[in-house]
Motif scaffolding. Structure first.
Motif, short mmCIF file in Angstrom:
data_model
loop_
_atom_site.label_atom_id
_atom_site.label_comp_id
_atom_site.label_asym_id
_atom_site.label_seq_id
_atom_site.Cartn_x
_atom_site.Cartn_y
_atom_site.Cartn_z
N LYS A 77 0.87 -1.17 0.00
CA LYS A 77 0.00 0.00 0.00
C LYS A 77 0.91 1.22 0.00
O LYS A 77 2.03 1.17 0.48
CB LYS A 77 -0.92 0.01 1.22
N TYR A 78 0.40 2.30 -0.54
CA TYR A 78 1.19 3.53 -0.66
C TYR A 78 0.58 4.61 0.23
O TYR A 78 -0.62 4.63 0.46
CB TYR A 78 1.25 3.98 -2.12
N TRP A 79 1.45 5.51 0.68
CA TRP A 79 1.00 6.63 1.51
C TRP A 79 1.62 7.90 0.94
O TRP A 79 2.84 8.02 0.85
CB TRP A 79 1.47 6.43 2.94
N GLU A 80 0.76 8.81 0.56
CA GLU A 80 1.19 10.12 0.09
C GLU A 80 0.78 11.15 1.13
O GLU A 80 -0.37 11.18 1.56
CB GLU A 80 0.52 10.49 -1.24
N HIS A 81 1.73 11.97 1.51
CA HIS A 81 1.42 13.11 2.37
C HIS A 81 1.66 14.38 1.58
O HIS A 81 2.76 14.60 1.08
CB HIS A 81 2.26 13.11 3.64
N PHE A 82 0.62 15.18 1.47
CA PHE A 82 0.72 16.44 0.75
C PHE A 82 0.80 17.56 1.78
O PHE A 82 -0.19 17.86 2.45
CB PHE A 82 -0.47 16.61 -0.20
N GLY A 83 1.96 18.16 1.91
CA GLY A 83 2.24 19.04 3.01
C GLY A 83 2.07 20.53 2.77
O GLY A 83 2.21 21.31 3.70
N ARG A 84 1.79 20.92 1.56
CA ARG A 84 1.68 22.37 1.28
C ARG A 84 0.40 22.66 0.51
O ARG A 84 0.42 23.36 -0.50
CB ARG A 84 2.91 22.83 0.51
N MET A 85 -0.69 22.16 1.00
CA MET A 85 -1.95 22.28 0.26
C MET A 85 -2.50 23.70 0.23
O MET A 85 -3.47 23.96 -0.48
CB MET A 85 -2.98 21.30 0.81
N ASP A 86 -1.88 24.62 0.94
CA ASP A 86 -2.29 26.02 0.83
C ASP A 86 -1.61 26.71 -0.35
O ASP A 86 -1.90 27.87 -0.63
CB ASP A 86 -2.07 26.78 2.13
N SER A 87 -0.74 26.01 -1.06
CA SER A 87 -0.12 26.53 -2.27
C SER A 87 -0.91 26.03 -3.48
O SER A 87 -0.97 24.82 -3.72
CB SER A 87 1.33 26.04 -2.39
N PRO A 88 -1.53 26.93 -4.25
CA PRO A 88 -2.33 26.48 -5.40
C PRO A 88 -1.55 25.63 -6.39
O PRO A 88 -2.06 24.62 -6.89
CB PRO A 88 -2.80 27.80 -6.04
N GLU A 89 -0.30 25.99 -6.68
CA GLU A 89 0.50 25.22 -7.64
C GLU A 89 0.77 23.80 -7.10
O GLU A 89 0.68 22.82 -7.83
CB GLU A 89 1.83 25.91 -7.94
N TYR A 90 1.08 23.72 -5.83
CA TYR A 90 1.34 22.43 -5.19
C TYR A 90 0.07 21.58 -5.21
O TYR A 90 0.11 20.38 -5.50
CB TYR A 90 1.82 22.65 -3.75
N ALA A 91 -1.07 22.18 -4.89
CA ALA A 91 -2.34 21.46 -4.86
C ALA A 91 -2.69 20.90 -6.24
O ALA A 91 -3.19 19.78 -6.34
CB ALA A 91 -3.45 22.36 -4.34
N VAL A 92 -2.44 21.65 -7.30
CA VAL A 92 -2.70 21.17 -8.66
C VAL A 92 -1.83 19.95 -8.96
O VAL A 92 -2.31 18.95 -9.50
CB VAL A 92 -2.48 22.30 -9.70
N LYS A 93 -0.56 20.00 -8.60
CA LYS A 93 0.33 18.86 -8.81
C LYS A 93 -0.11 17.65 -7.99
O LYS A 93 -0.05 16.51 -8.45
CB LYS A 93 1.78 19.23 -8.47
N ALA A 94 -0.57 17.90 -6.78
CA ALA A 94 -1.06 16.80 -5.94
C ALA A 94 -2.27 16.13 -6.59
O ALA A 94 -2.35 14.90 -6.63
CB ALA A 94 -1.43 17.33 -4.55
N MET A 95 -3.19 16.92 -7.10
CA MET A 95 -4.38 16.36 -7.76
C MET A 95 -4.00 15.57 -9.01
O MET A 95 -4.58 14.52 -9.28
CB MET A 95 -5.38 17.46 -8.09
N ASP A 96 -3.03 16.07 -9.76
CA ASP A 96 -2.56 15.35 -10.94
C ASP A 96 -1.98 13.99 -10.55
O ASP A 96 -2.26 12.97 -11.19
CB ASP A 96 -1.51 16.19 -11.68
N LYS A 97 -1.22 13.97 -9.47
CA LYS A 97 -0.63 12.71 -9.00
C LYS A 97 -1.73 11.74 -8.57
O LYS A 97 -1.69 10.56 -8.90
CB LYS A 97 0.34 12.99 -7.85
N LEU A 98 -2.72 12.24 -7.84
CA LEU A 98 -3.83 11.38 -7.40
C LEU A 98 -4.63 10.84 -8.58
O LEU A 98 -5.04 9.68 -8.58
CB LEU A 98 -4.75 12.15 -6.45
#
Length: 137
Positions: A77-98
């Motif tokens: 099983k995999y665990w992703e922690h997204f630590g800077r979700m208040d950054s719009p650019e980071y959040a977009v990359k996180a959603m792309d990865k998901l």
């Protein structure tokens, strides 16, 4: 076999080695305090895991924060922690990865654990423990 998985060599994401400054209780260097906290709790629960392992998901090489061997289910099983979700650019990359994970059969609540935080809402040990108890034990 679990012991063979634990002992096997694996490719690690070596991008930005200068950011590996946080340490789990077991001595694993991570890129964030939250990742060090997750690693510490995985160690305390006695779970077998790899930090920042390079894997192929579809046609992309990615590095989930943690690859964890679920011995009872005999799968990773995999665990992703997204630590800077208040950054719009980071959040977009996180959603792309998901989206890439989901498109390739790695799904939240099944074989993917996802946690996130922002400056005003940091990840807590309670949240880490809850994820471990729900998805990994």
């Amino acid at each position: 076999e679990p012991q063979a998985w634990r002992a096997a060599e694996y490719e690690r994401n070596m991008s930005f080695p200068e950011n590996l400054i946080y340490k789990s209780e077991g001595g694993i260097l991570t890129r964030s305090k939250a990742e060090a906290d997750i690693a510490t709790k995985l160690e305390q629960y006695g779970l077998m895991f790899r930090y920042d392992e390079v894997i192929w998901v579809g046609e992309r090489k990615v590095s989930p924060d943690f690859s964890i061997l679920h011995t009872a289910e005999r799968r990773v099983k995999y665990w992703e922690h997204f630590g800077r979700m208040d950054s719009p650019e980071y959040a977009v990359k996180a959603m792309d990865k998901l989206c890439n994970y989901a498109h390739n059969g790695i799904n939240m609540g099944d074989n993917l654990i996802v946690t996130w935080e922002c400056r005003t809402r940091p990840l807590s040990f309670g949240q880490i423990n809850a994820c471990i108890e729900q998805y990994l034990l």
